[in-house]
Design an enzyme around this catalytic site. Structure first.
Site, PDB file in Angstrom:
ATOM      1  N   ALA A 193       0.861  -1.196   0.000  1.00 28.99           N
ATOM      2  CA  ALA A 193       0.000   0.000   0.000  1.00 28.99           C
ATOM      3  C   ALA A 193       0.889   1.235   0.000  1.00 28.99           C
ATOM      4  O   ALA A 193       0.538   2.259   0.569  1.00 28.99           O
ATOM      5  CB  ALA A 193      -0.918  -0.004   1.219  1.00 28.99           C
ATOM      6  N   GLU A 210      -2.232   4.009 -12.764  1.00 30.54           N
ATOM      7  CA  GLU A 210      -3.572   3.939 -12.160  1.00 30.54           C
ATOM      8  C   GLU A 210      -4.543   4.748 -13.005  1.00 30.54           C
ATOM      9  O   GLU A 210      -4.161   5.777 -13.581  1.00 30.54           O
ATOM     10  CB  GLU A 210      -3.527   4.478 -10.721  1.00 30.54           C
ATOM     11  CG  GLU A 210      -2.628   3.628  -9.831  1.00 30.54           C
ATOM     12  CD  GLU A 210      -2.532   4.122  -8.383  1.00 30.54           C
ATOM     13  OE1 GLU A 210      -3.175   5.138  -8.046  1.00 30.54           O
ATOM     14  OE2 GLU A 210      -1.808   3.475  -7.604  1.00 30.54           O
ATOM     15  N   HIS A 245      -6.388   1.957  -4.746  1.00 30.64           N
ATOM     16  CA  HIS A 245      -5.641   3.025  -4.033  1.00 30.64           C
ATOM     17  C   HIS A 245      -6.528   3.714  -2.985  1.00 30.64           C
ATOM     18  O   HIS A 245      -6.718   4.939  -3.015  1.00 30.64           O
ATOM     19  CB  HIS A 245      -5.087   4.046  -5.026  1.00 30.64           C
ATOM     20  CG  HIS A 245      -3.912   4.810  -4.483  1.00 30.64           C
ATOM     21  ND1 HIS A 245      -2.883   5.270  -5.264  1.00 30.64           N
ATOM     22  CD2 HIS A 245      -3.608   5.207  -3.217  1.00 30.64           C
ATOM     23  CE1 HIS A 245      -2.013   5.925  -4.521  1.00 30.64           C
ATOM     24  NE2 HIS A 245      -2.435   5.899  -3.261  1.00 30.64           N
ATOM     25  N   ILE A 246      -7.026   2.895  -2.074  1.00 27.16           N
ATOM     26  CA  ILE A 246      -7.950   3.418  -1.055  1.00 27.16           C
ATOM     27  C   ILE A 246      -7.346   3.393   0.345  1.00 27.16           C
ATOM     28  O   ILE A 246      -8.055   3.541   1.336  1.00 27.16           O
ATOM     29  CB  ILE A 246      -9.282   2.620  -1.029  1.00 27.16           C
ATOM     30  CG1 ILE A 246      -8.980   1.125  -0.931  1.00 27.16           C
ATOM     31  CG2 ILE A 246     -10.151   2.959  -2.231  1.00 27.16           C
ATOM     32  CD1 ILE A 246     -10.151   0.290  -0.501  1.00 27.16           C
TER      33      ILE A 246
HETATM   34  N1  LIG Z   1      -2.104   3.532  -0.276  1.00 26.61           N
HETATM   35  C1  LIG Z   1      -2.363   4.735   0.176  1.00 26.61           C
HETATM   36  O1  LIG Z   1      -3.471   5.232   0.051  1.00 26.61           O
HETATM   37  C2  LIG Z   1      -1.302   5.495   0.867  1.00 26.61           C
HETATM   38  C3  LIG Z   1       0.022   5.305   0.537  1.00 26.61           C
HETATM   39  N2  LIG Z   1       1.000   6.009   1.185  1.00 26.61           N
HETATM   40  C4  LIG Z   1       2.386   5.752   0.816  1.00 26.61           C
HETATM   41  O2  LIG Z   1       3.060   5.251   1.958  1.00 26.61           O
HETATM   42  C5  LIG Z   1       4.348   5.820   2.004  1.00 26.61           C
HETATM   43  C6  LIG Z   1       4.859   5.787   3.424  1.00 26.61           C
HETATM   44  O3  LIG Z   1       4.112   6.676   4.214  1.00 26.61           O
HETATM   45  P1  LIG Z   1       4.608   7.154   5.654  1.00 26.61           P
HETATM   46  O4  LIG Z   1       4.762   6.007   6.562  1.00 26.61           O
HETATM   47  O5  LIG Z   1       3.722   8.244   6.070  1.00 26.61           O
HETATM   48  O6  LIG Z   1       6.026   7.744   5.272  1.00 26.61           O
HETATM   49  P2  LIG Z   1       7.220   8.096   6.258  1.00 26.61           P
HETATM   50  O7  LIG Z   1       8.064   9.052   5.518  1.00 26.61           O
HETATM   51  O8  LIG Z   1       6.714   8.452   7.587  1.00 26.61           O
HETATM   52  O9  LIG Z   1       8.006   6.699   6.385  1.00 26.61           O
HETATM   53  C7  LIG Z   1       8.701   6.119   5.330  1.00 26.61           C
HETATM   54  C8  LIG Z   1       9.834   5.316   5.924  1.00 26.61           C
HETATM   55  O10 LIG Z   1      10.468   4.609   4.858  1.00 26.61           O
HETATM   56  C9  LIG Z   1      11.856   4.633   5.133  1.00 26.61           C
HETATM   57  N3  LIG Z   1      12.595   4.358   3.906  1.00 26.61           N
HETATM   58  C10 LIG Z   1      12.876   5.204   2.897  1.00 26.61           C
HETATM   59  N4  LIG Z   1      13.581   4.561   1.948  1.00 26.61           N
HETATM   60  C11 LIG Z   1      13.749   3.298   2.374  1.00 26.61           C
HETATM   61  C12 LIG Z   1      14.396   2.171   1.828  1.00 26.61           C
HETATM   62  N5  LIG Z   1      15.013   2.215   0.638  1.00 26.61           N
HETATM   63  N6  LIG Z   1      14.381   1.032   2.542  1.00 26.61           N
HETATM   64  C13 LIG Z   1      13.766   0.976   3.745  1.00 26.61           C
HETATM   65  N7  LIG Z   1      13.150   2.023   4.316  1.00 26.61           N
HETATM   66  C14 LIG Z   1      13.127   3.165   3.630  1.00 26.61           C
HETATM   67  C15 LIG Z   1      12.103   6.008   5.693  1.00 26.61           C
HETATM   68  O11 LIG Z   1      13.319   6.074   6.395  1.00 26.61           O
HETATM   69  C16 LIG Z   1      10.897   6.179   6.594  1.00 26.61           C
HETATM   70  O12 LIG Z   1      11.136   5.742   7.906  1.00 26.61           O
HETATM   71  C17 LIG Z   1       4.138   7.238   1.444  1.00 26.61           C
HETATM   72  O13 LIG Z   1       5.339   7.751   0.911  1.00 26.61           O
HETATM   73  C18 LIG Z   1       3.113   7.022   0.382  1.00 26.61           C
HETATM   74  O14 LIG Z   1       3.740   6.791  -0.855  1.00 26.61           O
HETATM   75  C19 LIG Z   1       0.693   6.901   2.166  1.00 26.61           C
HETATM   76  C20 LIG Z   1      -0.597   7.117   2.527  1.00 26.61           C
HETATM   77  C21 LIG Z   1      -1.709   6.470   1.865  1.00 26.61           C
HETATM   78  O1  LIG Z   2      -5.900   9.313  -1.077  1.00 24.52           O
HETATM   79  C1  LIG Z   2      -5.160   9.478  -2.034  1.00 24.52           C
HETATM   80  O2  LIG Z   2      -5.535   9.882  -3.129  1.00 24.52           O
HETATM   81  C2  LIG Z   2      -3.702   9.156  -1.953  1.00 24.52           C
HETATM   82  C3  LIG Z   2      -3.278   8.486  -0.716  1.00 24.52           C
HETATM   83  C4  LIG Z   2      -1.822   8.319  -0.769  1.00 24.52           C
HETATM   84  O3  LIG Z   2      -1.323   7.515  -1.501  1.00 24.52           O
HETATM   85  C5  LIG Z   2      -0.976   9.187   0.035  1.00 24.52           C
HETATM   86  O4  LIG Z   2      -1.473   9.821   0.973  1.00 24.52           O
HETATM   87  O5  LIG Z   2       0.220   9.258  -0.255  1.00 24.52           O
END
Ligand SMILES: NC(=O)C1=CN([C@@H]2O[C@H](COP(=O)(O)OP(=O)(O)OC[C@H]3O[C@@H](n4cnc5c(N)ncnc54)[C@H](O)[C@@H]3O)[C@@H](O)[C@H]2O)C=CC1
Ligand SMILES: O=C(O)CCC(=O)C(=O)O
Length: 463
Positions: free
Chosen positions: A280, A311, A341-342
């Site tokens: 995710a 997407e 992507h939810i």
């Molecule tokens: N599916 C969805 O709807 C959502 C997806 N996301 C995705 O989730 C990702 C992570 O979100 P958060 O936890 O808030 O980010 P964050 O920035 O708090 O944590 C990301 C972690 O990944 C680590 N990291 C970076 N590169 C790395 C690598 N090569 N190997 C291992 N660890 C590594 C960082 O050091 C950090 O601790 C976001 O960047 C976003 O792309 C976020 C929210 C919703």
């Molecule tokens: O809700 C969305 O459109 C995106 C969520 C997500 O991937 C993010 O917060 O990075």
């Protein structure tokens, strides 16, 4: 209606500045209660030259909490439910001062080059990989996001998915929908006592760690940073170690060069037989053809995907092989949860994100504060108050080269500079100064002189 003005005035607008009814306004503001809490009671709400001239484009169904905050400011808000193809985006972005997007809209250098009036981008999500942050900074365009308002929603989704995968609920449910009764326990498990391997122990990974332990799981994690473990979780030294031990592998890393294809054929090989993969984070992190092979061979017992390299633009669009060549192969797999992507799509998260990002946009447009910006230095000044009626706030975004401050202070130094702050981030610097006892002719003069400096990226004067 006040004389029409751009918030970044063009030269011909400046001629009208002195006669603008908005030139000396103290408009009542509709800042939300949260914003009011952080400014003094008698704060003067600075505005750009005329808020009703600010054009905002909101794409991808940004939550109504955000739409309301922006509309209440008097901005002209256009709202669209989906993202736009690049050619249409370029047409629209030419005209707007503020754009709000979610994860789908790609604000590349090619697109931003056309955005001549744009001052700020709001990513109503966590990820900012869809924006060319450096290019935006080089143009003086600030970018804001919501760093953790949907973290809990993603973490809860992953907990749910682990149970669904371990019990093959997707397949059982599909069978029942097709009229088939198939009561099996073979290959179905509790998640209690299993090991969860979290790749990326940031906001989401750490939140998930706590929830998973409450479900009786053991948690290990891999991160490029050395991060304090929560509960009894422990950090492992390499991705390989994590893959070798985990029954469930879940990915929570950002999309950056280092994470592209992070889980490919070699990593599937390193995973335990019968383990599960959850992604995710971003679609590019997993090599999907390798996942298809690992699933068909029985190496992994199931997977859940919320994100994909390509997407669809909006709801109702097809998710097929035209979008991603392997689309049909993927959809044919057993015990595979596919979601659109939810991860962050809950009422709670979207409402909170709407408020947080819209407030940051208002603060930036009206007050010039870059607090929380992801691509510019964070600069903020305490608010001006109603007792300071003839003040102007000068914002000068400039190239970070030697000698600029001397030149700027030569220009503003003839006036009474009440307060000033400057900071830089890489090649770009941001200066904010409050100047007292200025009239509109002075503002015009300051603006023109600052604009003529070779270091200039963008000048804004708020009053
Ligand atoms: N599916 C969805 O709807 C959502 C997806 N996301 C995705 O989730 C990702 C992570 O979100 P958060 O936890 O808030 O980010 P964050 O920035 O708090 O944590 C990301 C972690 O990944 C680590 N990291 C970076 N590169 C790395 C690598 N090569 N190997 C291992 N660890 C590594 C960082 O050091 C950090 O601790 C976001 O960047 C976003 O792309 C976020 C929210 C919703
Ligand atoms: O809700 C969305 O459109 C995106 C969520 C997500 O991937 C993010 O917060 O990075």
């Amino acid at each position: 209606m006040s004389a029409a003005r751009d918030i970044r005035p063009r030269q011909d607008d400046l001629a009208n500045l002195a006669s603008s009814p908005s030139a000396s306004f103290n408009s009542p503001s509709s800042h939300s209660s949260t914003l009011n809490r952080i400014v003094p009671v008698n704060a003067k709400h600075l505005k750009p030259f005329a808020t009703e001239d600010i054009k905002v484009l909101l794409l991808e169904n940004v939550n109504e909490t955000g739409r309301e905050i922006l509309s209440q400011q008097g901005y002209q808000v256009e709202f669209l439910k989906s993202s736009l193809p690049e050619d249409q985006l370029i047409e629209k972005i030419r005209d707007v001062h503020v754009i709000g997007i979610r994860s789908k809209t790609k604000l590349t250098a090619r697109v931003l080059k056309e955005a001549k009036n744009l001052i700020v981008i709001g990513c109503f999500c966590i990820g900012t990989n869809q924006v060319d942050l450096q290019y935006a900074a080089d143009q003086g365009i600030a970018v804001f996001n919501s760093p953790f308002s949907n973290s809990r929603s993603v973490a809860e989704l992953v907990i749910g998915e682990m149970v669904v995968l371990a019990r093959q609920l997707g397949d059982r449910s599909n069978e029942m929908h097709n009229g088939t009764w198939n009561k099996v326990s073979n290959g179905c498990w509790e998640i209690r006592g299993k090991t969860l391997g979290i790749v990326g122990y940031g906001h989401i990974g750490a939140q998930l760690s706590v929830l998973a332990e409450a479900m009786g799981m053991s948690v290990i994690y891999y991160d490029v940073l050395n991060i304090m473990s929560l509960g009894t979780a422990h950090q492992v030294e390499s991705l390989e170690q994590l893959l070798a031990q985990a029954d469930f592998v879940t990915l929570h890393v950002p999309e950056i060069a280092e994470t592209k294809g992070m889980i490919g054929p070699k990593q599937f090989e390193q995973m335990k037989k019968g383990s599960y993969l959850i992604n995710a984070s971003r679609g590019t992190v997993v090599d999907i053809p390798a996942l298809i092979d690992a699933s068909r061979s029985g190496k992994i017992a199931g997977a859940a995907l919320d994100v994909y390299p390509n997407e669809p633009a909006g709801n109702g669009d097809y998710f097929n092989s035209e979008l991603n060549t392997w689309g049909e192969d993927l959809r044919s797999l057993k015990n595979l949860i596919l979601t659109p992507h939810i991860g962050g799509s809950t009422e709670e998260a979207q409402k909170a994100i709407g408020v947080e990002v819209a407030q940051a946009l208002v603060r930036y447009a009206n007050e010039g504060s870059t607090q929380g910006a992801v691509n510019l230095p964070e600069v903020t000044l305490r608010s001006l108050t109603m007792d300071e009626p003839n003040h102007a706030r000068v914002i000068y975004i400039h190239k970070n080269i030697p000698g600029v401050l001397r030149k700027v202070n030569e220009i503003i130094g003839d006036h009474n500079v009440d307060k000033q702050m400057t900071d830089s981030r890489g090649d770009v610097a941001y200066l904010m100064a409050d100047i007292s006892n200025v009239d509109t002719a002075t503002i015009r003069d300051l603006y023109t002189r600052l604009e003529s400096l070779p270091s200039r990226i963008m000048t804004r004067i708020l009053y």
